[in-house]
Scaffold this motif. Structure first.
Motif, PDB file in Angstrom:
ATOM      1  N   ASP A  81      56.769  -6.251  34.140  1.00 15.49           N
ATOM      2  CA  ASP A  81      55.958  -5.744  35.402  1.00 15.49           C
ATOM      3  C   ASP A  81      54.523  -5.925  34.551  1.00 15.49           C
ATOM      4  O   ASP A  81      53.582  -5.018  34.211  1.00 15.49           O
TER       5      ASP A  81
ATOM      6  N   MET B 205      63.023  -8.257  38.352  1.00 16.65           N
ATOM      7  CA  MET B 205      62.260  -7.071  38.974  1.00 16.65           C
ATOM      8  C   MET B 205      61.591  -7.502  40.238  1.00 16.65           C
ATOM      9  O   MET B 205      60.897  -8.724  40.015  1.00 16.65           O
TER      10      MET B 205
ATOM     11  N   LEU C  67      68.398   5.625  36.182  1.00 17.18           N
ATOM     12  CA  LEU C  67      67.737   4.896  35.222  1.00 17.18           C
ATOM     13  C   LEU C  67      68.188   5.681  33.493  1.00 17.18           C
ATOM     14  O   LEU C  67      68.181   6.787  33.591  1.00 17.18           O
TER      15      LEU C  67
ATOM     16  N   VAL D  55      62.963   0.749  43.997  1.00 26.99           N
ATOM     17  CA  VAL D  55      61.533   1.037  43.337  1.00 26.99           C
ATOM     18  C   VAL D  55      60.636   0.456  43.977  1.00 26.99           C
ATOM     19  O   VAL D  55      59.395   1.216  44.293  1.00 26.99           O
TER      20      VAL D  55
ATOM     21  N   GLU E 283      71.607  -4.194  40.882  1.00 23.51           N
ATOM     22  CA  GLU E 283      70.330  -4.407  40.270  1.00 23.51           C
ATOM     23  C   GLU E 283      69.331  -4.731  41.333  1.00 23.51           C
ATOM     24  O   GLU E 283      68.164  -4.263  41.573  1.00 23.51           O
TER      25      GLU E 283
ATOM     26  N   SER F 293      65.797  -2.532  42.320  1.00 23.98           N
ATOM     27  CA  SER F 293      64.533  -3.261  42.444  1.00 23.98           C
ATOM     28  C   SER F 293      64.147  -2.916  43.819  1.00 23.98           C
ATOM     29  O   SER F 293      62.777  -2.432  43.757  1.00 23.98           O
TER      30      SER F 293
ATOM     31  N   HIS G 288      61.159  -0.419  35.887  1.00 22.19           N
ATOM     32  CA  HIS G 288      61.644   0.236  36.995  1.00 22.19           C
ATOM     33  C   HIS G 288      61.084   1.783  36.742  1.00 22.19           C
ATOM     34  O   HIS G 288      60.483   2.324  37.915  1.00 22.19           O
ATOM     35  N   ARG G 289      61.283   2.192  35.745  1.00 21.37           N
ATOM     36  CA  ARG G 289      60.907   3.669  35.416  1.00 21.37           C
ATOM     37  C   ARG G 289      59.337   4.066  35.586  1.00 21.37           C
ATOM     38  O   ARG G 289      59.009   4.845  36.221  1.00 21.37           O
TER      39      ARG G 289
END
Length: 584
Positions: free
Chosen positions: A108, A1, A58, A33, A26, A30, A71-72
């Motif tokens: 993250d 990410m 997602l 987002v 992907e 990323s 991501h979400r």
């Protein structure tokens, strides 16, 4: 990410834009987002569109589960802050809860701390002071424990800035150090917030230096997309400059702030910037235009939660009405402003507006109430060391003692209380850097000394009044240019405001009209009930004991909030939305 920072420079955003042109992967996910996150303040409507586009891609978790999804979570945080700035608070709270369900410490690691900072923005826009401060403190504790020095430094100085709203007399930045960051954006954010906090601390002691620091803060904020801070700092720089008498530079600051605000679609910032435009137009003598812009600003600010900026707009409208000779009518919006300042605990602005209220009460022929307002203002000034406000209190007291037979102050040595307070205003003003005594004050002193029989002093003040008036006249030669600039800004605001509203509807859909019910004032609700009974303006005015002009002002606000074009339409809309019963 993509490694998430708090803010990004334009170069990084341009790089992400380039990634989005590639085939879906992907990496593109990323980048999408990340772009939504970095655009949450730069372009809130677009950030929401990006989130709306990426969320369906997602894989949704099983109902009721709390599966981590970096991501979400990050997309939800971007949508939360963007929605809060657009005053769509229920949606913002939904996104915040969604983000916290999917926090992913592995992919993250700082998202939890960032979630606290985003919650602080939500609380700020909702005027939930305790929640806002607590969220900042949670963020600081998290970043300290997580070993994130860059974010920690920014969170600490951000809290110092927010604490300054309640106590601007205190330097909340003492002991704070800038981040030794590998990210220049963190340093820029830190310096923006530090300069803004210092500007606030100096606002009532050294307004010239305060204005300079606010302008520096705005420049640093703009560099990393902290648009809300940039706009607020330009507004504050303009307010400080206006207080020093440089109306052209103030107009330039307000124009920049209004241009930026109207591009965002954020009701609170649009209303705040237009408040300053309307206020300055009043100072320039364009009273009718000032009154209209300020009434519109109040409507925009009423979309959000009532707080400091709504109080400023109400106070500015009161000052414009007083300047138009409508002193009695000015007392209602000023009382509303003071009530909001009391509720928020902003003692410095409360003191300033008590002085404004005293002027209105004096003009309305209510000297005892004006004296009480002055006494309360003076107590706040002494308690909070707001030295520059002594001038205003003395100025009002001089006028009061000139117009009304009032007991003289203790220890008076000059021939008359009006002279005592007029001279005090001059002495106190000269202690403030870059303060310029207005010709009006010199004229007042010349007339009072002449009445006291000291013609030498009267002549000296008359000479200074002529010099000051000449300087003010030279300055006023440029004022028409400032008026043209502000009128152009007001016209552009109407156009871009409509465009921003359209963009907002595209981004988040037609939102239910729940805001109107929450923001109708008690007086507006009373007027709405009387409208439903076919009362005329005069009958409404008599029923609620206000002037016809005040009724017109409330009706304009009601029509805007209900999106109605006529009295009948307003009643129909109110019944449809459930604000009135169909039998009432």
């Amino acid at each position: 990410m993509h490694e998430m920072k708090l803010y990004a420079a334009q170069a990084e955003i341009s790089t992400l834009e380039t990634v989005l042109t590639q085939p879906w992967s992907e990496q593109v996910l990323s980048a999408t987002v990340a772009l939504a996150w970095y655009l949450r303040q730069r372009d809130s409507a677009r950030a929401l569109r990006l989130v709306d586009g990426v969320i369906p891609l997602l894989v949704p978790p099983p109902e009721g589960s709390r599966r981590p999804d970096a991501h979400r979570a990050r997309a939800a945080l971007a949508a939360c802050e963007a929605s809060a700035l657009l005053c769509d608070f229920d949606v913002a709270e939904h996104w915040l809860a969604e983000a916290r369900q999917h926090l992913d410490a592995r992919n993250d690691p700082f998202a939890q701390g960032d979630a606290w900072l985003v919650e602080a923005v939500v609380a700020k826009m909702r005027v939930q002071r305790e929640r806002e401060i607590a969220a900042h403190e949670h963020a600081i504790a998290f970043f300290q424990a997580a070993g994130a020095p860059e974010r920690l430094a920014v969170a600490q100085v951000w809290l110092s800035f927010e604490r300054g709203y309640a106590r601007p007399d205190v330097d909340h930045c003492v002991g704070l150090q800038p981040p030794g960051a590998p990210w220049p954006e963190a340093a820029a954010a830190w310096h923006a917030l530090w300069n803004a906090s210092r500007g606030m601390a100096l606002s009532f002691r050294e307004p010239s230096e305060s204005a300079r620091m606010y302008r520096q803060a705005a420049a640093s904020a703009a560099a990393v997309g902290m648009v809300r801070l940039e706009i607020i700092c330009m507004i504050n720089a303009g307010a400080a400059t206006q207080g020093l008498g440089d109306l052209d530079l103030a107009a330039e600051c307000f124009e920049q702030a209004a241009t930026r605000a109207n591009a965002t679609g954020w009701p609170t910032l649009i209303g705040t910037a237009n408040t300053r435009v309307g206020e300055l137009m009043g100072h320039l003598g364009a009273f009718e235009e000032s009154r209209g812009i300020l009434a519109d600003a109040i409507v925009a600010l009423s979309i959000g939660a009532p707080g400091l900026h709504l109080a400023i707009a109400c106070a500015s409208l009161a000052e414009t009405l007083r300047a138009m000779g409508r002193a009695e009518e000015s007392l209602e919006p000023m009382s509303r402003a003071i009530a909001l300042y009391r509720e928020a605990g902003f003692t410095h602005t409360l003191a300033l507006n008590l002085i404004f209220q005293a002027r209105g009460l004096a003009a309305a022929g209510r000297p005892q109430e004006a004296l009480a307002a002055c006494d309360e203002a003076r107590a706040l000034i002494v308690a909070n060391d707001l030295v520059s406000l002594h001038v205003g209190v003395s100025d009002v007291l001089a006028e009061l003692h000139h117009r009304f037979p009032l007991p003289p102050p203790a220890g008076m040595v000059l021939p008359g209380a009006a002279l005592h307070y007029g001279e005090a205003a001059l002495v106190e003003g000269r202690r403030i850097a870059n303060w310029k005594a207005p010709a009006r004050l010199f004229t007042f002193l010349a007339e009072r000394w002449a009445e006291a029989g000291d013609h030498a002093r009267a002549y000296d003040y008359a000479r200074q009044a002529l010099e000051a008036n000449e300087k003010e006249s030279l300055q006023r030669m440029n004022y028409p240019l400032a008026l043209v600039r502000l009128r152009k800004r007001a016209a552009q605001g109407e156009t871009t405001g409509a465009g921003a509203a359209s963009a907002l509807h595209d981004a988040v859909g037609e939102r239910p009209r729940r805001h109107a019910a929450r923001t109708l004032t008690p007086k507006e609700r009373s007027i709405l009930l009387l409208l439903a009974r076919d009362y005329s303006n005069k009958e409404i005015a008599k029923s609620i004991d206000v002037s016809d002009e005040t009724v017109k002002w409330h009706l304009k606000n009601l029509f805007n909030k209900l999106e109605a074009g006529s009295r009948k339409h307003a009643v129909t809309r109110a019944r449809t939305l459930g604000f009135l019963s169909f039998t009432g």
